[in-house]
Design an enzyme around this catalytic site. Structure first.
Site, PDB file in Angstrom:
ATOM      1  CG  ASP A 148      -5.524   7.934   4.622  1.00 25.99           C
ATOM      2  OD1 ASP A 148      -6.413   8.591   4.035  1.00 25.99           O
ATOM      3  OD2 ASP A 148      -5.753   6.879   5.258  1.00 25.99           O
ATOM      4  CG  ASP A 170      -9.952   7.502   6.584  1.00 26.54           C
ATOM      5  OD1 ASP A 170      -8.867   7.459   5.973  1.00 26.54           O
ATOM      6  OD2 ASP A 170     -10.054   7.667   7.815  1.00 26.54           O
ATOM      7  CE  LYS A 227      -6.642   8.689   8.048  1.00 29.24           C
ATOM      8  NZ  LYS A 227      -7.292   7.561   8.748  1.00 29.24           N
ATOM      9  CE  LYS A 252      -3.394   2.590   2.821  1.00 30.72           C
ATOM     10  NZ  LYS A 252      -4.273   2.586   4.015  1.00 30.72           N
ATOM     11  NE  ARG A 256     -11.187  -1.153   3.146  1.00 31.10           N
ATOM     12  CZ  ARG A 256     -11.832  -1.339   4.295  1.00 31.10           C
ATOM     13  NH1 ARG A 256     -13.053  -1.842   4.302  1.00 31.10           N
ATOM     14  NH2 ARG A 256     -11.250  -1.043   5.432  1.00 31.10           N
TER      15      ARG A 256
HETATM   16  N1  BES Z   1      -4.385   4.579   6.788  1.00 29.13           N
HETATM   17  C1  BES Z   1      -5.481   4.239   7.592  1.00 29.13           C
HETATM   18  C2  BES Z   1      -5.165   3.170   8.643  1.00 29.13           C
HETATM   19  C3  BES Z   1      -4.131   3.520   9.685  1.00 29.13           C
HETATM   20  C4  BES Z   1      -4.528   3.875  10.954  1.00 29.13           C
HETATM   21  C5  BES Z   1      -2.785   3.421   9.396  1.00 29.13           C
HETATM   22  C6  BES Z   1      -3.575   4.158  11.927  1.00 29.13           C
HETATM   23  C7  BES Z   1      -1.845   3.697  10.359  1.00 29.13           C
HETATM   24  C8  BES Z   1      -2.237   4.054  11.626  1.00 29.13           C
HETATM   25  C9  BES Z   1      -6.622   3.700   6.722  1.00 29.13           C
HETATM   26  O1  BES Z   1      -6.673   4.141   5.419  1.00 29.13           O
HETATM   27  C10 BES Z   1      -7.900   4.101   7.385  1.00 29.13           C
HETATM   28  O2  BES Z   1      -8.153   5.271   7.493  1.00 29.13           O
HETATM   29  N2  BES Z   1      -8.662   3.120   7.811  1.00 29.13           N
HETATM   30  C11 BES Z   1      -9.893   3.332   8.450  1.00 29.13           C
HETATM   31  C12 BES Z   1     -10.830   2.292   7.880  1.00 29.13           C
HETATM   32  C13 BES Z   1     -12.259   2.529   8.156  1.00 29.13           C
HETATM   33  C14 BES Z   1     -12.739   3.808   7.525  1.00 29.13           C
HETATM   34  C15 BES Z   1     -13.033   1.348   7.660  1.00 29.13           C
HETATM   35  C16 BES Z   1      -9.717   3.120   9.947  1.00 29.13           C
HETATM   36  O3  BES Z   1      -8.896   2.316  10.339  1.00 29.13           O
HETATM   37  O4  BES Z   1     -10.396   3.795  10.714  1.00 29.13           O
HETATM   38 ZN    ZN Z   2      -4.829   4.718   4.622  1.00 28.66          ZN
HETATM   39 ZN    ZN Z   3      -7.739   5.993   5.182  1.00 26.88          ZN
END
Ligand code: BES
Ligand code: ZN
Ligand code: ZN
Length: 424
Positions: A194, A271, A201, A189, A275
């Site tokens: 992000d 967010d 966020k 990835k 995937r």
């Molecule tokens: N990049 C984040 C996940 C992440 C969180 C990486 C903390 C490193 C440290 C990912 O893209 C994300 O935002 N995931 C969401 C998924 C949700 C919206 C289903 C999450 O984990 O809240």
């Molecule tokens: Zn991410």
């Molecule tokens: Zn994300």
């Protein structure tokens, strides 16, 4: 070191020592190095624990110890020398992975990242043990290919997305591809930042999101290390790169992306972008018909909630590959824990009235498992493993043992060990 000296304790001690010794021109490490594993742990501990990222400091501070000797009673043994030379290559790969993660995200947007990878590849192109190649697809080529996931996530950024593909073909494997070397596909990835997109966020969660390309950096440097070591395994590496940003052209909840091999995904949370880009890259990986696919991704905060920030979650569809990866991680000194993909997740993932795949379903629990079930939709029947490194990719506290603040380089050592294990 405790009553029974273990490589793990040696790695930690040597890392602490590297930071404690200041202003020395030379040092000799007389820690136990009676086996190759101990020698490797001492060397890794020293070099990784002494890592600092000084590129953006106007004065870098104390000099590194210029010359370090690792003392071992078996220094003349060919086995020890080989283990030592191997670990120096591995350490460099981890350093360079950390450097990429630590880079400010404004200086490492997808075209920058792709350029750095292509340049690193060029340096290694012709080797006696095999051939390394690198192909970069820009946004127009991605449109021609039909990589709607990568393009969708990247469409609100001022810097367009990229897909980088590396191949390592060991000498001889090109002649009899089926008989010769096993074929490993790696996918990482590469979200260079992000923000969450329109599902933006909160500031505190966005702060660390330069790390969201930690999986990409790890698969790239693992591949380069495998090439440098001349491991007789064919490796195809797929690195989707995009910046998940916000503007008037941003991906919306309700949009449908068309992924590389045709499946559609209805987006409900911008967010959950990892995937979407991985769907395209996994589709590319499927087409080389590898013996195994391993993806590495800072995929979900849910995995950090489950396992904390030092342990990666391991999911997938193949017990033998999972067990092999667990052994490799153990030998590499990285903490990995198996997690399931429950049957009900599969049902939820395909339950969508608009598209083939449901990106996200707002159930609060088990989000790391749901994310893996989405990825599984794109690996067809190939043996596949997924490492969710959202916790261990980045270290937020002060240095401890061989782990230093910022990018950790997590997964590089496990992936190199995996390639070596497949070669056996
Ligand atoms: N990049 C984040 C996940 C992440 C969180 C990486 C903390 C490193 C440290 C990912 O893209 C994300 O935002 N995931 C969401 C998924 C949700 C919206 C289903 C999450 O984990 O809240
Ligand atoms: Zn991410
Ligand atoms: Zn994300």
């Amino acid at each position: 070191l405790g009553p029974e000296v273990e490589p793990h304790a040696l790695r930690k001690a040597a890392g602490t020592a590297a930071r404690a010794i200041k202003n020395a021109a030379s040092a000799a490490l007389a820690l136990p190095s009676r086996t190759p594993a101990e020698l490797v742990a001492v060397t890794e501990g020293w070099r990784l624990g002494g890592y600092r990222y000084t590129t953006y400091k106007s004065s870098p501070g104390a000099d590194e110890t210029a010359s370090v000797s690792v003392l071992s009673p078996h220094a003349r043994s060919a086995e020890f020398v080989a283990a030592f030379e191997r670990v120096l290559v591995l350490i460099e790969a981890v350093w360079r992975t950390r450097d990429l993660i630590n880079m400010p995200p404004g200086d490492l947007r997808p075209p920058d990242f792709a350029g750095i990878v292509a340049a690193a590849c060029e340096e290694l192109a012709q080797q006696p043990a095999g051939q390394l190649t690198c192909t970069v697809y820009d946004e127009e080529q991605l449109a021609d290919l039909g990589c709607g996931g990568i393009l969708g996530v990247g469409q609100a950024s001022g810097a367009p997305p990229r897909l980088v593909e590396l191949t390592w073909v060991p000498t001889g494997a090109d002649k009899a591809p089926d008989l010769a070397a096993p074929h490993l596909a790696l996918v990482g990835k590469g979200i260079t930042f992000d923000s969450g997109g329109l599902a933006i966020k909160p500031a505190a969660s966005m702060k660390g999101m330069k790390q969201d390309m930690g999986g990409a950096a790890a698969v790239v440097h693992a591949t380069l290390a495998i090439a440098k070591l001349g491991v007789p395994v064919r490796v195809s590496t797929f690195v989707p790169m995009a910046e998940n940003m916000v503007d008037g052209n941003a991906l919306r909840p309700g949009d449908v992306v068309h992924t590389y091999r045709g499946k559609t995904i209805e987006v409900s949370n911008t967010d959950a972008e990892g995937r979407l880009i991985l769907a395209d890259a996994l589709g590319r990986a499927v087409e080389v018909e590898p013996d195994a696919i391993v993806d590495v991704a800072t995929l979900t905060g849910h995995m950090v909630m489950s396992l904390g920030d030092r342990i990666a979650g391991l999911l997938g569809n193949d017990d033998a590959l999972r067990d092999r990866l667990l052994d490799c991680a153990e030998a590499a000194g990285e903490h990995v824990w198996p997690m399931p993909i429950p049957e009900e997740m599969h049902e939820r993932v395909v339950k969508n009235t608009i598209a083939d795949v449901n990106q996200h379903d707002w159930a609060r629990y088990g989000g790391g498992l749901y994310a893996a079930a989405v990825l599984e939709q794109f690996v067809e029947s190939f043996p596949w493993a997924h490492l969710d490194i959202a916790g261990p990719a980045f270290h937020n506290g002060g240095a401890t043992g061989h782990i230093t603040p910022g990018g950790t380089g997590f997964a590089v050592a496990t992936l190199v060990a995996l390639a070596e294990s497949l070669a056996e």
